[in-house]
Design an enzyme around this catalytic site. Structure first.
Site, PDB file in Angstrom:
ATOM      1  CD  GLU A  97      -3.296  -0.563   1.723  1.00 48.69           C
ATOM      2  OE1 GLU A  97      -4.602  -0.902   2.213  1.00 48.69           O
ATOM      3  OE2 GLU A  97      -2.857   0.173   2.572  1.00 48.69           O
ATOM      4  CB  CYS A 110       3.602   7.020   3.566  1.00 49.91           C
ATOM      5  SG  CYS A 110       3.972   5.845   4.357  1.00 49.91           S
ATOM      6  CB  CYS A 117       9.292  -5.732   7.883  1.00 47.93           C
ATOM      7  SG  CYS A 117      11.026  -5.256   8.264  1.00 47.93           S
ATOM      8  CB  CYS A 121       9.343  -3.388  15.101  1.00 48.14           C
ATOM      9  SG  CYS A 121      11.008  -2.669  14.402  1.00 48.14           S
ATOM     10  CB  CYS A 124       5.674  -3.051  13.386  1.00 46.75           C
ATOM     11  SG  CYS A 124       5.775  -2.500  11.718  1.00 46.75           S
ATOM     12  CG  LEU A 226      15.737   5.967  19.748  1.00 49.23           C
ATOM     13  CD1 LEU A 226      17.233   4.717  19.099  1.00 49.23           C
ATOM     14  CD2 LEU A 226      16.746   7.290  20.748  1.00 49.23           C
ATOM     15  CB  CYS A 347      -0.136   2.159  11.629  1.00 49.29           C
ATOM     16  SG  CYS A 347       0.865   1.087  11.899  1.00 49.29           S
TER      17      CYS A 347
HETATM   18  N1  SAH Z   1      11.394  -0.178   9.265  1.00 46.42           N
HETATM   19  C1  SAH Z   1      11.420   1.490   8.543  1.00 46.42           C
HETATM   20  C2  SAH Z   1      10.293   2.416   7.857  1.00 46.42           C
HETATM   21  C3  SAH Z   1       9.490   1.521   8.028  1.00 46.42           C
HETATM   22  S1  SAH Z   1       8.420   1.430   9.733  1.00 46.42           S
HETATM   23  C4  SAH Z   1      11.547   1.443  10.627  1.00 46.42           C
HETATM   24  O1  SAH Z   1      11.216   0.739  11.065  1.00 46.42           O
HETATM   25  O2  SAH Z   1      11.963   3.405  10.258  1.00 46.42           O
HETATM   26  C5  SAH Z   1       7.692   3.159   9.966  1.00 46.42           C
HETATM   27  C6  SAH Z   1       7.582   4.130  11.518  1.00 46.42           C
HETATM   28  O3  SAH Z   1       5.869   3.077  11.508  1.00 46.42           O
HETATM   29  C7  SAH Z   1       8.651   3.517  11.951  1.00 46.42           C
HETATM   30  O4  SAH Z   1       8.838   4.525  12.907  1.00 46.42           O
HETATM   31  C8  SAH Z   1       7.324   2.044  13.505  1.00 46.42           C
HETATM   32  O5  SAH Z   1       7.562   2.619  14.608  1.00 46.42           O
HETATM   33  C9  SAH Z   1       5.793   2.997  12.953  1.00 46.42           C
HETATM   34  N2  SAH Z   1       5.258   1.901  13.109  1.00 46.42           N
HETATM   35  C10 SAH Z   1       5.027   1.240  12.773  1.00 46.42           C
HETATM   36  N3  SAH Z   1       4.257   0.541  13.331  1.00 46.42           N
HETATM   37  C11 SAH Z   1       3.097   0.932  14.088  1.00 46.42           C
HETATM   38  C12 SAH Z   1       1.762   1.312  14.282  1.00 46.42           C
HETATM   39  N4  SAH Z   1       1.691  -0.266  15.340  1.00 46.42           N
HETATM   40  N5  SAH Z   1       1.557   2.072  15.677  1.00 46.42           N
HETATM   41  C13 SAH Z   1       2.624   3.390  15.645  1.00 46.42           C
HETATM   42  N6  SAH Z   1       3.533   3.581  14.742  1.00 46.42           N
HETATM   43  C14 SAH Z   1       3.545   2.033  14.187  1.00 46.42           C
HETATM   44 FE1  SF4 Z   2      10.593  -3.612   9.685  1.00 46.98          FE
HETATM   45 FE2  SF4 Z   2      10.659  -2.877  12.614  1.00 46.98          FE
HETATM   46 FE3  SF4 Z   2       9.988  -0.924  10.234  1.00 46.98          FE
HETATM   47 FE4  SF4 Z   2       7.754  -2.566  11.123  1.00 46.98          FE
HETATM   48  S1  SF4 Z   2       8.532  -0.864  12.456  1.00 46.98           S
HETATM   49  S2  SF4 Z   2       8.417  -2.455   9.556  1.00 46.98           S
HETATM   50  S3  SF4 Z   2       9.422  -4.429  11.651  1.00 46.98           S
HETATM   51  S4  SF4 Z   2      12.286  -2.591  11.041  1.00 46.98           S
END
Ligand code: SAH
Ligand code: SF4
Length: 383
Positions: A97, A110, A117, A121, A124, A226, A347
């Site tokens: 998407e 975006c 991935c 995390c 996520c 972070l 998200c």
């Molecule tokens: N992989 C990269 C870029 C994609 S994720 C990264 O981790 O930076 C982009 C952002 O989406 C990240 O900062 C993450 O914190 C945020 N994100 C992912 N899942 C989320 C959620 N359930 N609620 C809020 N932010 C989320």
């Molecule tokens: Fe991948 Fe973590 Fe970024 Fe989600 S927040 S896309 S699992 S690196």
């Protein structure tokens, strides 16, 4: 295509340099590459017939050896708040998407870099889906091409609608290094999208060796995910931290900023606030201490719940308390608001849909696993 027919080169994903090399390989001069770059990315050409400043013979040659193939748009939805979301099918049937978020005179796209991935995390939705594959450069820049075309941006004299791109969709961009770099260079190229390097942002969870290389090949804006102010907590939330702990990531971040030709560059620190997990005042104080020597602004992201996760969104009280501690410590702090709720562009919303269907039938589960990305969105806007 018959098995013995040679594969055509998809020109959509070729960087300016690779396009020059392609034209050289078919005995053509470099200026042809510039012409074709403009046709594809500034005028939205989908075939060579449209390229009227190329000779008929050259067009025929290109027809034979090359193509301009964007990924297929499965659906496009508009939110009442102006957010627009595309479900885009990539080769192999998976979908990703892309979300466009208008905000005043800014329009942020975006963009996804991978199907799923691998970094998992804990908060996520993309991570929960596992990893399927890297997107090709054509599939990454194709998302920008599709968005620009849908707004008529590629018509002559159209007003710019996509003003910013954030690599914050599905996937970890630094794990798909070459394709992401090629795509970002097209975003910056004046013969393609011509965006300023401050308006193209790569977000990473901290793949340090790749981040160390990034500054040698581009100088886009950087965001680091972070989410925790100490290694113990970050190990839990962002597992790649066990490999590249916070101090190592921050050193690499400093080195990236130092490589930038202009001074005053700052990294954006992304911090997703999860109720009772990383939202305590002591976390804010630790974060303020931690970032003291890194030029940065801090972006707080209220966690967006999804059905595979037990985490809860931060309360407004905790959010404001956290923000104020950072303000008082002298940081620039922004709070990201979720947009596009009514079209499930926020998200985690679509990942939730996977889960519900999964419960309904095992057969569907298998199909869903094949189309791992079918239901992902990580779409926000910074305020
Ligand atoms: N992989 C990269 C870029 C994609 S994720 C990264 O981790 O930076 C982009 C952002 O989406 C990240 O900062 C993450 O914190 C945020 N994100 C992912 N899942 C989320 C959620 N359930 N609620 C809020 N932010 C989320
Ligand atoms: Fe991948 Fe973590 Fe970024 Fe989600 S927040 S896309 S699992 S690196």
């Amino acid at each position: 295509m018959p098995a013995n027919e040679p594969q055509k080169v998809n020109l959509l994903g070729l960087s300016a340099e690779k396009l020059v090399a392609f034209f050289a390989s078919i005995g053509e001069k470099p200026f042809r590459a510039t012409q074709v770059l403009k046709w594809i990315h500034q005028l939205g050409a989908e075939n060579f017939e449209q390229m009227t400043n190329l000779s008929k013979a050259l067009r025929a040659k290109l027809e034979e050896k090359a193509e301009i193939r964007a990924p297929e748009v499965v659906s496009q939805q508009d939110s009442s708040d102006g957010t627009r979301k595309w479900l885009i099918r990539v080769t192999g049937g998976s979908c990703v998407e892309t979300v466009f978020i208008p905000d005043g005179d800014r329009g942020t796209l975006c963009v996804s870099s991978q199907v799923g991935c691998s970094l998992d995390c804990s908060f996520c939705a993309t991570g929960k889906q596992g990893f399927n594959r890297d997107l090709t450069a054509a599939e990454i820049i194709g998302q920008v091409w599709i968005a620009a075309k849908s707004f008529g941006q590629l018509e002559p004299k159209a007003e710019r609608t996509v003003t910013n791109v954030v690599m914050m969709g599905m996937g970890e961009p630094l794990l798909n290094f070459e394709n992401v770099v090629d795509s970002m260079n097209l975003m910056l190229n004046d013969n393609a999208y011509g965006l300023s390097k401050r308006r193209v942002t790569l977000s990473t969870s901290g793949v340090v060796p790749a981040l160390d290389k990034l500054g040698d090949v581009t100088d886009v804006s950087l965001a680091i995910s972070l989410h925790a102010p100490n290694d113990e907590l970050r190990n839990e939330l962002v597992p790649i931290n066990k490999k590249y702990p916070i101090a190592v990531l921050l050193d690499s971040t400093r080195r990236y900023l130092e490589k930038m030709p202009d001074t005053h560059r700052k990294v954006t620190v992304e911090y997703t606030l999860i109720d009772q997990v990383n939202d305590r005042p002591e976390h804010a104080r630790q974060l303020a201490e931690l970032m003291r020597d890194v030029p940065c602004k801090i972006n707080l992201i209220p966690f967006n719940p999804f059905s595979q996760s037990d985490y809860k969104r931060v309360s407004n009280n905790s959010l404001h308390r956290f923000r104020d501690i950072l303000y008082r410590a002298g940081y620039t702090v922004t709070v990201r608001t979720t947009r596009g709720d009514d079209i499930a562009a926020a998200c985690g919303q679509l990942a939730g849909t996977v889960n519900d269907r999964t419960r309904r039938s095992e057969r569907y589960r298998q199909q869903a696993a094949e189309k791992v990305a079918d239901e992902q969105a990580v779409r926000f806007v910074e305020r």
